[in-house]
Design an enzyme around this catalytic site. Structure first.
Site, PDB file in Angstrom:
ATOM      1  N   CYS A  44       0.812  -1.225   0.000  1.00  0.00           N
ATOM      2  CA  CYS A  44       0.000   0.000   0.000  1.00  0.00           C
ATOM      3  C   CYS A  44       0.843   1.272   0.000  1.00  0.00           C
ATOM      4  O   CYS A  44       0.628   2.186  -0.813  1.00  0.00           O
ATOM      5  CB  CYS A  44      -0.983  -0.009   1.166  1.00  0.00           C
ATOM      6  N   HIS A  79      -2.550   1.171   6.901  1.00  0.00           N
ATOM      7  CA  HIS A  79      -2.930   1.127   5.486  1.00  0.00           C
ATOM      8  C   HIS A  79      -3.058   2.552   4.955  1.00  0.00           C
ATOM      9  O   HIS A  79      -3.369   3.479   5.691  1.00  0.00           O
ATOM     10  CB  HIS A  79      -4.251   0.379   5.306  1.00  0.00           C
ATOM     11  N   HIS A 101      -5.771   2.032  -4.181  1.00  0.00           N
ATOM     12  CA  HIS A 101      -4.879   1.455  -3.175  1.00  0.00           C
ATOM     13  C   HIS A 101      -4.494   0.035  -3.565  1.00  0.00           C
ATOM     14  O   HIS A 101      -5.082  -0.577  -4.461  1.00  0.00           O
ATOM     15  CB  HIS A 101      -5.538   1.465  -1.794  1.00  0.00           C
TER      16      HIS A 101
END
Length: 369
Positions: free
Chosen positions: A283, A331, A343
């Site tokens: 990510c 994240h 993402h």
């Protein structure tokens, strides 16, 4: 206006991912799309007397299995961030050790030169019977020779004093360099230990999640994906219903457009922990490389992106900003406009677009503030 947003909130992921929507998000940022409602048909209503759906692994419902898998991958994401940070710090310590080593080499060469000069002066003095030429002139009966000799003597004393002072400083520097190098080595080893521990955690969590998923039948795996989409849709719809997007109309900067263009161009590439492209990403690898492509270097990990980049309010979001998710900042995604973000979700999934509110938002940060 609220009813319009609710209708837009139910638009499909196909529309969300369309280039026309992306272009609108880059230029205006005024549309407010939710993630798509799952495309698979809803389960048929229960028929009286019909057998209940088969439970997932361990007798758990498929929804609980989904939550377990999601939590395992989230924990793997946290460990991945720790691994990435340790990797960055290890490289920094290694580079510093090389720099110190070069300083030590230069310092030793300087000491050798200074000792050579001191030795040459001592040998000259020995050949002159123990007195330097300036001292002999200073002892002369001739006034002119005396003044000239006294001046030379002072110059010689200063040169000798300067040489000894420089030798002393250089030796002190070498001692300091050696101590600093020792400290850097200790930090380097500590970071390597952190990397190994994080790597072990990542592998354990991913293995556990994969084992859970491997026990599912093909039909259950398809249903699992549908459940993921439904959960994201519910979260995004709930987020939009709070009015979080009603005042969001920021326009992307030129750098922000380049970052979004890079990130969206990676859609379809697989997630891989620790990866920064070009074939796969995790990510924060995706977000850091997108901004690097836009000409801005930003921290490698989502936690460091949160810590070091300027925070902004959700209402001030514009395409290119980074959305940090979960309490532990494990994240990160990039806002692209229209209430959406791009993402790299987790192992087993590809870089994709999703609703900006499909996970718990911790903060929004701006790389080009």
């Amino acid at each position: 206006m609220g009813s319009v947003r609710r209708r837009r909130g139910a638009s499909s992921l196909v529309l969300l991912c369309a280039m026309a929507v992306l272009t609108a998000g880059l230029t205006t940022g005024t549309a407010y799309a939710a993630p798509a409602a799952p495309g698979a048909p809803a389960p048929a209503p229960a028929v009286p007397g019909a057998p209940a759906p088969a439970p997932g692994p361990g007798g758990k419902s498929l929804e609980q299995v989904r939550k377990d898998i999601e939590e395992l991958y989230r924990q793997a994401g946290t460990a991945t961030d720790a691994f990435n940070l340790a990797e960055v710090e290890t490289k920094a310590q290694s580079d510093k050790i090389v720099e110190i080593a070069n300083l030590i080499v230069a310092g030793k060469e300087r000491i050798a030169t200074l000792k050579s000069r001191a030795g040459a002066a001592a040998r000259a003095q020995y050949r002159a019977g123990g007195l330097p030429p300036g001292a002999r002139l200073a002892l002369s009966d001739d006034p002119n020779q005396f003044l000239d000799g006294a001046d030379r003597l002072r110059q010689g004393e200063k040169a000798a004093s300067d040489l000894l002072s420089e030798l002393d400083r250089t030796q002190t520097d070498l001692q300091r360099y050696a101590e600093e190098a020792s400290e850097r080595w200790q930090k380097l080893e500590a970071n390597r230990v952190k990397q190994e521990e994080s790597k072990k955690q990542i592998e354990e969590k991913i293995k556990a999640a994969e084992e859970l998923e491997s026990k599912l039948e093909a039909e259950e795996k398809a249903r699992l994906i549908q459940l993921e989409q439904e959960a994201q849709y519910r979260a995004q719809t709930a987020w939009l219903s709070t009015g979080a997007m009603k005042d969001v109309n920021g326009k992307a900067t030129d750098a922000g457009k380049r970052a979004v263009q890079f990130a969206t161009a990676q859609m379809g590439k697989p997630y891989k922990w620790g990866a920064v492209g070009p074939d796969s990403f995790d990510c924060s690898g995706l977000t850091s490389q997108a901004w690097r492509a836009a000409g801005r270097g930003i921290p490698r990990t989502s936690q460091e992106q949160l810590r070091l980049l300027p925070k902004i309010a959700v209402k001030d979001m514009r395409p290119g900003d980074l959305i940090i998710y979960f309490d532990d900042a494990s994240h990160v995604g990039m806002y692209v406009g229209d209430g959406a973000m791009v993402h790299a979700p987790r192992p087993g999934r590809n870089v994709t677009m999703a609703g900006a509110g499909s996970m718990p938002i911790k903060a929004v940060v701006r790389p080009d503030a």
